[in-house]
Design an enzyme around this catalytic site. Structure first.
Site, PDB file in Angstrom:
ATOM      1  N   GLY A  93       2.017   0.995  10.849  1.00  0.00           N
ATOM      2  CA  GLY A  93       0.603   0.794  10.552  1.00  0.00           C
ATOM      3  C   GLY A  93       0.336  -0.470   9.755  1.00  0.00           C
ATOM      4  CG  ASP A 253       5.576   4.772  13.321  1.00  0.00           C
ATOM      5  OD1 ASP A 253       4.775   5.130  12.422  1.00  0.00           O
ATOM      6  OD2 ASP A 253       6.432   3.890  13.119  1.00  0.00           O
ATOM      7  CB  THR A 275      14.474   5.194   5.409  1.00  0.00           C
ATOM      8  OG1 THR A 275      15.506   4.942   6.360  1.00  0.00           O
ATOM      9  CG2 THR A 275      14.610   4.238   4.246  1.00  0.00           C
TER      10      THR A 275
END
Length: 556
Positions: A93, A253, A275
Site C-alpha cells: 500500500g 495484498d 515478518t
C-alpha cells in the site's frame, strides 16, 4: 480439508485458469490458479525482484521493470497454451505513480522507504489539519510514508511530476492502467493512503484540498471484484494473447490474504503472521473512536465493504534478524556476536509488505508500548539479570551444538530452553538495531529479567513474547469491538511455525487454525473467480479456500 464441498453453478468451462500477480517490496511473482469446481490449485509461474533504486538522495520503484515482468509472464501463458479467465494484481500500500494526459509515466514512483518523508507528519499537523481530525476522517494509524504525507512532502518540494500529473494512481492501479488504459482507484489499497474516508467510501475532499488536489486527479473508485477493462491492443500484440479481462481484486495484498481466511462464521480473529504481524477482526463498519485512536488501531478496507480493524505488531522480523546474526557468525557462540552484521529490513518471511510498511519506520507507539509493558510482570518474572538455563538443568554457559541451518530445526530449539523472559515486540529498539540479540539483552537487563545465553533461549523468548502480545491485542479487540472471538485464524508464512502456533494457542486460550500459507495469491484468485459470476458470497469464497488448503488446528 472439506472434501465434500460442492458448487452446482459450475459447468463445462472447468477447469478455469486465473493469473494472480502478487507483488511485494523485495520480490514479485505470478501465480497460476486453477479451479476445478471444488478447489483452487496454485502454481508459481514466474518470480522476479522488485528493485528499489537509490538515486540522487531518494529511493524509487522501477515500475517499468515490474510491467515488463508482467508481460514476460503473459508471454509464458501464451507459450504454454493456457486460456486465462482473467488477471488480478495485488501489491503493498501507500505508494503511487504519476501519469500525464497522454498516459505516459511521469518519472519513477517514490518508495515508502524514501527518507524525504522524515518529519512529514509533524509538518502536516503544524499547518494543514490536526492529527485528531485526520484520524476522525480516516481511522488510519499514522506513519510518515502514508500517501497523505508523501503527497504533502512532494508539494512542499515543488515536485514537477506532481504539478504535471493528470492521474495519481496507487501502484496496483498504475499497473492496471498500463495494461488496460483504464484509470481506477481500488478501495482496499486506497484505504491505506490515509486519504480515504471509510464513512463516505471515497477519498476525503477536505484532505485532498489540504494537498491542493482535486478528486478528478485520481481514478474512479472501484470495489474488489469489478472488471476494470481488458488488455490493450498493444499488450495483446506484445504477448500474443487476446483481450483478457483485468479484475480489480482486493488490490492491497493483506486484503487479499484476509479474503482467503477459511473461516466458517464471523466469530474469529485473523493474524497475518510473517515478518510483521497484523492482528484484527472483520467489522461491517469502521470503528473510529477515542479508544481506537488511543490504542493506535487502524481501519482498512476489505471485501464486501467490510473493515479490517486491526493492529500492527512487530513480528518474526526480530527472529529473522537474530538468525542473520547467527548465520553470519557461523558458530554456536553462547553469547551474541560482538560485531554483528548490520542488516536491513527483510520481508522474506512476511505475507505482506504492506504490513511491513506499517511498522518499518520504527515509529514509537506510546500507547501500544504502555499496553505491553506489563508482560514481564504478568509472567511472574522478577529479580536481576541472571542467565537463563537450558532444558534438563544444564548450564546456559555450557558448549552447545552447532546452530541448525534448517529453519525448522532452528525453530525447534525453543524446546531446549526453559527461559521465562519476555520482551515487548513493539518496543522501538527492535525496529532496526545494529544487533538484534544485543537489543534483546538490553531490554531484558533494563526490565530485570534473565538474559538469554544460547540461540535456544533467544528463540523461546521471541516466540513466547509474540504469543503474549497476541493475547494482549485480542483482549483489546474484545474491548473495542462486538466480535465474539472464538478462534484465531493464522495466515502467511508464520503459520508453518508449529512452535509459535502452539505458544499462541496456549497464551490466548483459543484454538489456532493455521493456514493458508499462500493466502495473498489465493485471495487474489478467489476474487477473480467471483468476478466471473461464481461463489458470489464471502462465505462461499471462504468455503473454497478451506477446501483448497490443508489446515492444522492447535488447541490450547
Amino acid at each position: 480439508m472439506q472434501k465434500n464441498f460442492q458448487l452446482s453453478t459450475f459447468n463445462s468451462q472447468l477447469p478455469m485458469h486465473f493469473l494472480s500477480i502478487d507483488l511485494g517490496a523485495t520480490s514479485g511473482r505470478t501465480v497460476l490458479a486453477t479451479f476445478d469446481g471444488q478447489r483452487i490449485d496454485l502454481r508459481e509461474f514466474t518470480r522476479f525482484e522488485t528493485p528499489q533504486l537509490p538515486l540522487n538522495g531518494h529511493i524509487f520503484w522501477d515500475l517499468p521493470h515490474l510491467y515488463n515482468e508482467i508481460l514476460r509472464a503473459l508471454r509464458q501463458v501464451k507459450a504454454e497454451g493456457i486460456t486465462l479467465q482473467s488477471i488480478g494484481i495485488d501489491t503493498w500500500g501507500c505508494d503511487f505513480a504519476f501519469f500525464d494526459r497522454q498516459g505516459q509515466l511521469l518519472g519513477l514512483p517514490h518508495c515508502y522507504r524514501d527518507p524525504h518523508t522524515d518529519g512529514a507528519m509533524e509538518r502536516y499537523f503544524a499547518d494543514r489539519l490536526s492529527q485528531q481530525e485526520v484520524y476522525d476522517r480516516t481511522g488510519i494509524q499514522f506513519m510518515p510514508f502514508n500517501s497523505l504525507f508523501q503527497l504533502d512532502t512532494l508539494r512542499r518540494a515543488n515536485s514537477v511530476a506532481l504539478k504535471n500529473a493528470d492521474k495519481i494512481l496507487f501502484i496496483p492501479d498504475a499497473l492496471i492502467y498500463m495494461l488496460t488504459g483504464e484509470a481506477v482507484c481500488e478501495y482496499t489499497v486506497a484505504s491505506t493512503s490515509q486519504m480515504l474516508n471509510p464513512r463516505t467510501g471515497d477519498l476525503d475532499t477536505t484532505l485532498l484540498r489540504s494537498l491542493g488536489l482535486s478528486r478528478d486527479r485520481f481514478g474512479r473508485l472501484v470495489q474488489p471484484g469489478e472488471q476494470v477493462g481488458t488488455l490493450t491492443p498493444q499488450v495483446q500484440e506484445a504477448t500474443g494473447l487476446t483481450a483478457i479481462p483485468v479484475i480489480a481484486v482486493a488490490s492491497h495484498d493483506t486484503a487479499s490474504a484476509v479474503a482467503a481466511v477459511p473461516a466458517q462464521d464471523e466469530r474469529f480473529a485473523y493474524l497475518s503472521c510473517g515478518t510483521w504481524s497484523l492482528l484484527g477482526v472483520e467489522s461491517p463498519t469502521p470503528i473510529i473512536t477515542a479508544d481506537s485512536f488511543a490504542h493506535n488501531f487502524t481501519n482498512e478496507g476489505g471485501l464486501d465493504h467490510t473493515t479490517r480493524f486491526l493492529k500492527n505488531i512487530t513480528g518474526l522480523w526480530i527472529y529473522e534478524q537474530c538468525r542473520k546474526e547467527w548465520s553470519a557468525a557461523g558458530t554456536a557462540a553462547n553469547t551474541p556476536p560482538t560485531q554483528p552484521e548490520a542488516t536491513g529490513i527483510s520481508e522474506a518471511a512476511g505475507i505482506s509488505e504492506a504490513a511491513g510498511i506499517s511498522e518499518a519506520a520504527g515509529i514509537s507507539e506510546a500507547a501500544g508500548i504502555s499496553e505491553a509493558a506489563g508482560i514481564s510482570e504478568a509472567a511472574g518474572i522478577s529479580g536481576g539479570p541472571v542467565p537463563c538455563t537450558v532444558a534438563g538443568g544444564s548450564s546456559a554457559g555450557s558448549v552447545q551444538p552447532a546452530i541448525p541451518s534448517d529453519v525448522n530445526a532452528l525453530n525447534a530449539l525453543c524446546l531446549q530452553s526453559t527461559c521465562q523472559s519476555l520482551i515487548v515486540p513493539d518496543d522501538p529498539r527492535f525496529a532496526h538495531p545494529a544487533s538484534m540479540t544485543a537489543a534483546i539483552r538490553e531490554y531484558l537487563t533494563e526490565t530485570g529479567q534473565a538474559l538469554p545465553q544460547t540461540p535456544a533461549d533467544y528463540v523461546r523468548v521471541i516466540f513466547r513474547s509474540l504469543a503474549a502480545r497476541y493475547k494482549e491485542v485480542i483482549a483489546m479487540l474484545r474491548q473495542l469491538t462486538p466480535v465474539d472471538i472464538q478462534r484465531l485464524h493464522v495466515i502467511g508464512g508464520g503459520s508453518r511455525n508449529q512452535y509459535l502456533m502452539q505458544f499462541t494457542a496456549d497464551s490466548t486460550g483459543l484454538p489456532v487454525i493455521a493456514g493458508p500459507q499462500e493466502g495473498t495469491a489465493l485471495g487474489n484468485a478467489l476474487v477473480q473467480l467471483r468476478a466471473r459470476g461464481h461463489a458470489t458470497t464471502l462465505a462461499a469464497l471462504r468455503a473454497i479456500a478451506a477446501n483448497s488448503v490443508e489446515l492444522i488446528t492447535y488447541m490450547p
